[in-house]
Design a protein around this motif. Structure first.
Motif, PDB file in Angstrom:
ATOM      1  N   SER A 150      85.868 -70.296  20.185  1.00  8.05           N
ATOM      2  CA  SER A 150      87.010 -69.409  19.956  1.00  8.05           C
ATOM      3  C   SER A 150      88.213 -69.848  20.782  1.00  8.05           C
ATOM      4  O   SER A 150      88.120 -70.717  21.645  1.00  8.05           O
ATOM      5  N   CYS A 151      89.323 -69.162  20.551  1.00  4.63           N
ATOM      6  CA  CYS A 151      90.556 -69.431  21.296  1.00  4.63           C
ATOM      7  C   CYS A 151      90.376 -69.217  22.803  1.00  4.63           C
ATOM      8  O   CYS A 151      90.973 -69.916  23.603  1.00  4.63           O
ATOM      9  N   ASP A 152      89.517 -68.234  23.160  1.00  2.71           N
ATOM     10  CA  ASP A 152      89.290 -67.953  24.590  1.00  2.71           C
ATOM     11  C   ASP A 152      88.770 -69.191  25.306  1.00  2.71           C
ATOM     12  O   ASP A 152      89.114 -69.456  26.451  1.00  2.71           O
ATOM     13  N   GLU A 169      91.486 -71.646  25.781  1.00  2.00           N
ATOM     14  CA  GLU A 169      92.321 -71.080  26.852  1.00  2.00           C
ATOM     15  C   GLU A 169      91.708 -71.398  28.221  1.00  2.00           C
ATOM     16  O   GLU A 169      92.385 -71.887  29.123  1.00  2.00           O
ATOM     17  N   LEU A 170      90.378 -71.137  28.330  1.00  2.00           N
ATOM     18  CA  LEU A 170      89.693 -71.292  29.610  1.00  2.00           C
ATOM     19  C   LEU A 170      89.718 -72.742  30.101  1.00  2.00           C
ATOM     20  O   LEU A 170      89.964 -73.005  31.272  1.00  2.00           O
TER      21      LEU A 170
END
Ligand SMILES: CC(C)(COP(=O)(O)OP(=O)(O)OC[C@H]1O[C@@H](n2cnc3c(N)ncnc32)[C@H](O)[C@@H]1OP(=O)(O)O)[C@@H](O)C(=O)NCCC(=O)NCCS
Length: 318
Positions: free
Chosen positions: A33-35, A38-39
């Protein structure tokens, strides 16, 4: 008409979509996912939006390049003289239109302005601070040689070949441990000590591996208690949706100078594999520079096989 601009905070979904459209090959995680993006990328303390340049076609992201810097020799910070291209991709429907070339030029302008004297496309073993955990398997030690015509493309941008890192794999389900009198003796005489997080690591380690599961393994003779071999494992859970198996990477293998050539490293790697097999891990990965014949031999002896190759290309900036 293709337009180029720096990263915007609203870009991650478009970048994620591009990532999944680019057929980046087996060493790129998918289905995350986008998370996660991001991380491992945008929330890095050294992420600079000016270093991430996107190519858009009517607001749709069709390519990007991501420039950053290599670490200082003591890994306490960034060396702004050494530029890195951490990521580069162009949507398959937009290739051979000079978008990749334009992205690389713009990334070089960014790096030059920041003081870089040279640039390594693909980063290299332990040098890329972005995409750890989602590209390259254990770590992004370069770009997958089989995924793109790197020689033709980067050659046309005036880069020359620099490094090749071999991704070594061992499937714990299908391979059997080697047996020898020396290994049996080591098993009897050495104790394995496992600590739940590698300690005393530099800043560069924490920014790359701090979000991932990790353990430190040490072998110590029961008689002296002194460490004769040490290594780390890093969890590669983001690859489960793509590979369908639990995988773990081995890195940072170290045998103190006076203890070398006694088979301690092999004993350690095999012991790590045994413990990981008990934890239902199926695939073990290690990254080895192709010039490092000693490490290649060690992993081959431990029943690892070459699976993929990650390459880097280099260019001096005037
Ligand atoms: C490598 C890549 C970025 C090239 O992007 P591109 O926009 O198609 O490249 P360009 O159009 O600027 O190509 C410039 C030159 O490179 C060479 N080149 C590029 N692709 C080539 C190919 N498939 N075959 C032969 N030469 C090629 C050519 O000399 C080309 O010039 P020409 O078209 O005038 O002959 C693209 O193929 C890609 O995204 N591949 C996957 C990326 C990837 O795996 N990234 C992982 C790391 S994050």
């Amino acid at each position: 008409m293709i337009q180029y601009r720096h990263f915007h905070n609203t870009d991650p979904p478009g970048l994620l979509q591009l990532w999944h459209s680019c057929a980046l090959g087996p060493a790129a995680a998918e289905g995350f996912s986008c998370d996660i993006l991001e991380l491992f990328t945008f929330s890095q303390p050294f992420f600079d939006r000016l270093g991430l340049i996107v190519a858009t076609d009517e607001n749709r992201i069709v390519g990007f390049v991501h420039a950053g810097f290599a670490p200082l020799a003591d890994e306490s910070g960034l060396d702004r003289r050494q530029g890195i291209l951490s990521g580069l991709m162009v949507h398959p429907a937009y290739r051979r239109r000079r978008i990749g070339t334009e992205l690389v030029c713009r990334a070089e302008d960014y790096l030059r302005l920041a003081g870089a004297e040279c640039v390594e496309a693909g980063g290299g073993l332990d040098r890329n601070g972005f995409y750890v955990g989602i590209y390259g398997g254990l770590q992004p030690s370069g770009w997958l040689e089989s995924a793109a015509p790197w020689n033709a493309f980067l050659g046309s941008c005036a880069y020359t070949f620099s490094t090749r890192t071999i991704i070594m794999h061992r499937n714990l389900k299908t391979s059997r441990d080697p047996v020898s009198a020396k290994l049996i003796r080591h098993r009897r005489q050495l104790e394995m000590v496992i600590t739940d997080r590698p300690s005393g690591q530099p800043w560069w380690w924490f920014v790359r591996f701090g979000h991932l599961d990790s353990l430190r393994f040490e072998l110590r003779p029961a008689s002296t208690g002194l460490c004769v071999a040490a290594g780390q494992i890093i969890g590669m859970d983001v690859f489960i949706p793509k590979w369908g198996v639990r995988s773990v990477g081995i890195r940072g293998l170290f045998v103190p100078e006076g203890q070398r050539l006694h088979g301690y490293a092999l004993a350690l790697v095999l012991e790590m594999c045994r413990r990981l097999r008990d934890e239902s891990v199926q695939l073990i990965e290690a990254h080895v520079d192709e010039q490092n014949q000693g490490a290649m031999k060690l992993f081959r002896s431990a029943r690892f096989e070459a699976a993929e190759r990650l390459v880097t290309y280099r260019r001096r900036l005037d």
